[in-house]
Motif scaffolding. Structure first.
Motif, mmCIF file in Angstrom:
data_model
loop_
_atom_site.group_PDB
_atom_site.id
_atom_site.type_symbol
_atom_site.label_atom_id
_atom_site.label_comp_id
_atom_site.label_asym_id
_atom_site.label_seq_id
_atom_site.Cartn_x
_atom_site.Cartn_y
_atom_site.Cartn_z
ATOM 1 N N LEU A 64 0.838 -1.208 0.000
ATOM 2 C CA LEU A 64 0.000 0.000 0.000
ATOM 3 C C LEU A 64 0.869 1.254 0.000
ATOM 4 O O LEU A 64 0.484 2.286 -0.561
ATOM 5 N N GLN A 65 2.029 1.177 0.622
ATOM 6 C CA GLN A 65 2.946 2.310 0.619
ATOM 7 C C GLN A 65 3.630 2.489 -0.738
ATOM 8 O O GLN A 65 4.197 3.539 -1.014
ATOM 9 N N HIS A 66 3.593 1.457 -1.561
ATOM 10 C CA HIS A 66 4.222 1.507 -2.884
ATOM 11 C C HIS A 66 3.160 1.596 -3.981
ATOM 12 O O HIS A 66 3.271 0.982 -5.044
ATOM 13 N N GLU A 67 2.124 2.380 -3.675
ATOM 14 C CA GLU A 67 1.109 2.770 -4.665
ATOM 15 C C GLU A 67 0.314 1.599 -5.230
ATOM 16 O O GLU A 67 -0.157 1.632 -6.368
ATOM 17 N N VAL A 68 0.135 0.553 -4.437
ATOM 18 C CA VAL A 68 -0.771 -0.537 -4.812
ATOM 19 C C VAL A 68 -2.055 -0.339 -4.021
ATOM 20 O O VAL A 68 -2.031 -0.313 -2.788
#
Length: 731
Positions: A40-44
């Motif tokens: 989620l922190q890597h734009e997923v």
């Protein structure tokens, strides 16, 4: 039935609840939740379809009790495969085993290169990818299981796609992935793959069987509850510690049994199915005795796969009894370990990687996986080229030996030190003068055993022996090594083969009064670059003379009457007292043996109706016959050998040997002992090379006699080769 999955994340609380319901350890749950936070922190985004696929794969693998690293790899694989995640970021943020596992699963995309059609062939690059894929699968068997889980997700995702997409995915599953899961014994995944594929390929049949199962569910459940209670009571009374329950039904297996046994749905035994799981093997047979003494069993439906396991290692006892109300019930009896092996297959044993990977145990495990994978490869590959390689090099049992440095080399069962030497390098094989096994000198004919450490002793000069090519002497097993020796001799014998090829071709063309026209086409047809190369191939036996002649004949202008080889145009002999050949579908016509291929009793044969000369009997692989068949297929008739043979048949043989005094005497002595009548003979000596070629025409009665005779002639000292040939015929 198709399993219904539930892991679709809506919020972190529900996700935690779902993971807890999967009975995962706290360590696995923490690792997965941490991984999701990182994603989620890597734009997923949480609703990313590929992330949902990842959670779906986690649930599948959790049922197979896969470890933390495998579950992380499963979660990340759909995103990694789609290019959403980069390898560098995964390597920096996850345990070191995760990225290699992802790369191994990615490597398995080569599985889609396998040709599925009977006439398709595997290209060299595809074959290389496939071999590397197999090695990756052996290195970490978890990659196989992750790939199979990915295929289940793919099948579920195409549920609402167009029909063509669904059918293609289903066919690929049936052809490749389900056989792989079966070969590795992963029953849970195999059944789901088969049911999903069946659902797309035969939707109406799937719905029909599913509805029949549902309609009878309540009645069946009550019956099963009563029957299971009876079995449990009998086990308890006899002191057999066992778990008894009704087992799940799989729609594809139900349909397959209906098709195989031509049974209606109500007649199937495994609609009502019970499984008995014990602790020890002795308890399995005790439970079997109790079942058979309590209910009448059907002997034709009994299988003991404990005593004789299936190829994929499956073990269980299967029996069918006539239960209450006259209803048949299938019962499976196995130990808990057998049950786990049947459900999880190789996934139940992946832990050999931990601690044992450098020891003998891990080595033996890898060999087991490799054999299973290669057997699966044989099941799904049917291209001619690769199938031949598999038969000769892969699908036979293998031996695994070590180099002096400890590297593993796998060779066909029966391989010798010379096979090993040629595997290392052609020059090592050519210069081989001896071999040591674990420090002890052994002969070249020694058959290697798994675990041997092989050291090759070499000389300065290349000096292969023609004896190495003699299959009766046992020097070489692998076709790879034999082809390298043959190539070496072809290079040494190039001048001799060139002269022999020119003599053979000129003689045959003169005999048939056939011109050498369109040489460029001939070179292209036989894939050679020059006429000298063609002649060397003929002289060395790599290119069949009959094929060249037949091709030249096919290029001649066609007349209205079918072109018949001039060697067939001899006067027919008087009819024999009793017919040697039975011709199907025609009356009492005269038959004669075709001179181009000279069939012998025992050869597969076919008939061709000629004009005015009755039926010419050819070998079914005869090039001349195939040419005539293409022009006049209506003249082809089936033919078989009769029960009795009235007289002998002419057959040509060719003997290649080192020339010496007494050679001909030794050969003719064998012919006399075998009662072979020599009707014609000529020889050609090469004084410079001290070699001789002897051509003979014999009168024999069947193929067995010919094979026996050739074998004995091959064993005469200085005889290099004795074989049947069809190049000459003067009858």
């Amino acid at each position: 039935m198709v399993t219904v999955r539930h892991v679709h994340r809506t919020d972190s609380t529900e996700l935690l609840s779902r993971l807890t319901a999967l009975k995962l350890s706290e360590q696995k749950i923490d690792a997965l939740l941490t991984a999701e936070s990182w994603l989620l922190q890597h734009e997923v985004t949480p609703d990313e379809p590929k992330l949902r696929d990842g959670w779906e794969m986690v649930e599948i693998l959790s049922e197979l009790r896969m470890d933390k690293d495998a579950l992380l790899a499963a979660l990340l694989f759909p995103l990694f495969d789609a290019g959403v995640l980069a390898a560098e970021s995964i390597e920096d943020s996850f345990p070191k085993a995760v990225l290699p596992m992802l790369l191994a699963v990615k490597q398995m995309e080569a599985i889609r290169s396998i040709p599925l059609g009977a006439n398709q062939t595997l290209q060299p690059q595809q074959a290389d990818n496939l071999r590397r894929m197999l090695l990756a699968m052996v290195e970490d068997v978890r990659a196989v299981v992750i790939k199979l889980a990915s295929q289940i997700c793919e099948l579920r995702n195409v549920k609402n796609a167009d029909e063509e997409t669904r059918v293609l995915a289903a066919k690929e599953t049936n052809a490749i992935f389900a056989p792989l899961a079966n070969r590795l014994g992963i029953g849970q995944i195999k059944w789901e793959l088969e049911d999903l594929a069946f659902r797309y390929l035969h939707p109406q049949l799937y719905k029909q069987i599913a509805s029949l199962l549902e309609e009878k569910r309540l009645d069946r459940e009550q019956f099963m509850q009563d029957f299971v209670a009876q079995v449990e009571r009998k086990m308890a009374e006899a002191g057999v510690n066992a778990e008894v329950y009704g087992r799940p039904k799989h729609i594809f297996s139900i349909w397959k049994k209906m098709q195989k046994k031509q049974l209606a749905f109500d007649q199937l035994y495994d609609i009502r199915a019970v499984r008995i799981v014990t602790e020890k093997v002795q308890d399995c047979y005790a439970a079997l005795g109790l079942v058979h003494t309590s209910w009448r069993h059907l002997p034709t439906e009994f299988d003991d796969y404990i005593a004789t396991p299936k190829q994929n290692g499956y073990q269980s006892i299967h029996t069918v009894v006539i239960g209450p109300q006259g209803r048949a019930v299938e019962i499976q009896i196995r130990t808990r370990q057998m049950h786990e092996d049947a459900e999880l297959g190789v996934a139940a044993h992946w832990k050999y990687k931990e601690g044992a990977q450098h020891g003998r145990e891990g080595y033996d495990e890898k060999i087991g996986w490799l054999r299973k994978l290669l057997q699966w490869q044989e099941e799904v590959v049917d291209s001619a080229d690769l199938a031949e390689e598999l038969r000769n090099q892969v699908t036979e049992d293998r031996v695994y030996v070590f180099t002096p440095k400890g590297d593993i080399v796998d060779l066909p069962l029966g391989s010798t030190p010379l096979d090993f030497a040629y595997y290392v390098h052609s020059s090592v094989g050519h210069r081989c003068i001896g071999a040591k096994i674990s420090g002890r000198i052994v002969p070249f004919t020694y058959q290697l055993k798994t675990g041997d450490q092989v050291e090759i002793l070499t000389g300065r000069e290349q000096n292969p022996s023609r004896d190495w090519l003699n299959p009766h002497l046992g020097y070489l097993k692998s076709s790879r090594a034999r082809s390298k020796v043959q190539y070496w001799f072809r290079q040494q014998d190039k001048d001799k083969n060139l002269a022999a090829g020119r003599d053979l071709l000129d003689s045959e063309l003169a005999k048939l009064n056939l011109p050498m026209e369109h040489p460029a086409k001939v070179l292209q047809r036989f894939n050679v670059n020059s006429m000298d190369e063609l002649l060397v191939g003929i002289g060395g036996g790599d290119i069949k003379l009959t094929q060249v002649v037949h091709y030249l004949q096919s290029q001649q202008p066609k007349s209205n009457e079918p072109e018949i080889d001039p060697r067939l145009k001899q006067k027919p002999s008087a009819p024999r007292v009793q017919s040697d050949v039975v011709v199907q579908g025609v009356g009492n016509l005269l038959t004669h043996m075709a001179g181009c291929c000279q069939p012998l009793p025992g050869d597969a044969i076919i008939g061709y109706i000629t004009q005015g000369r009755g039926i010419a009997v050819h070998r079914d692989d005869c090039e001349q016959f195939k040419l005539m068949e293409s022009q006049h297929p209506e003249r082809v008739v089936e033919a078989t050998w009769g029960d009795q043979y009235a007289s002998g048949y002419a057959v040509d043989i060719r003997i290649l040997a080192h020339d010496r005094n007494g050679l001909l005497r030794d050969i003719t002595s064998i012919l006399a002992n075998e009662k072979a009548n020599v009707t014609q003979m000529n020889s050609h000596s090469n004084i410079k090379e001290q070699s001789v070629v002897i051509n003979m025409t014999l009168e024999l009665y069947n193929q067995d006699t010919l094979n026996k005779l050739l074998s004995k002639v091959s064993q005469v000292p200085d005889v290099l080769e004795a074989k049947r040939c069809h190049q000459q015929s003067n009858h």
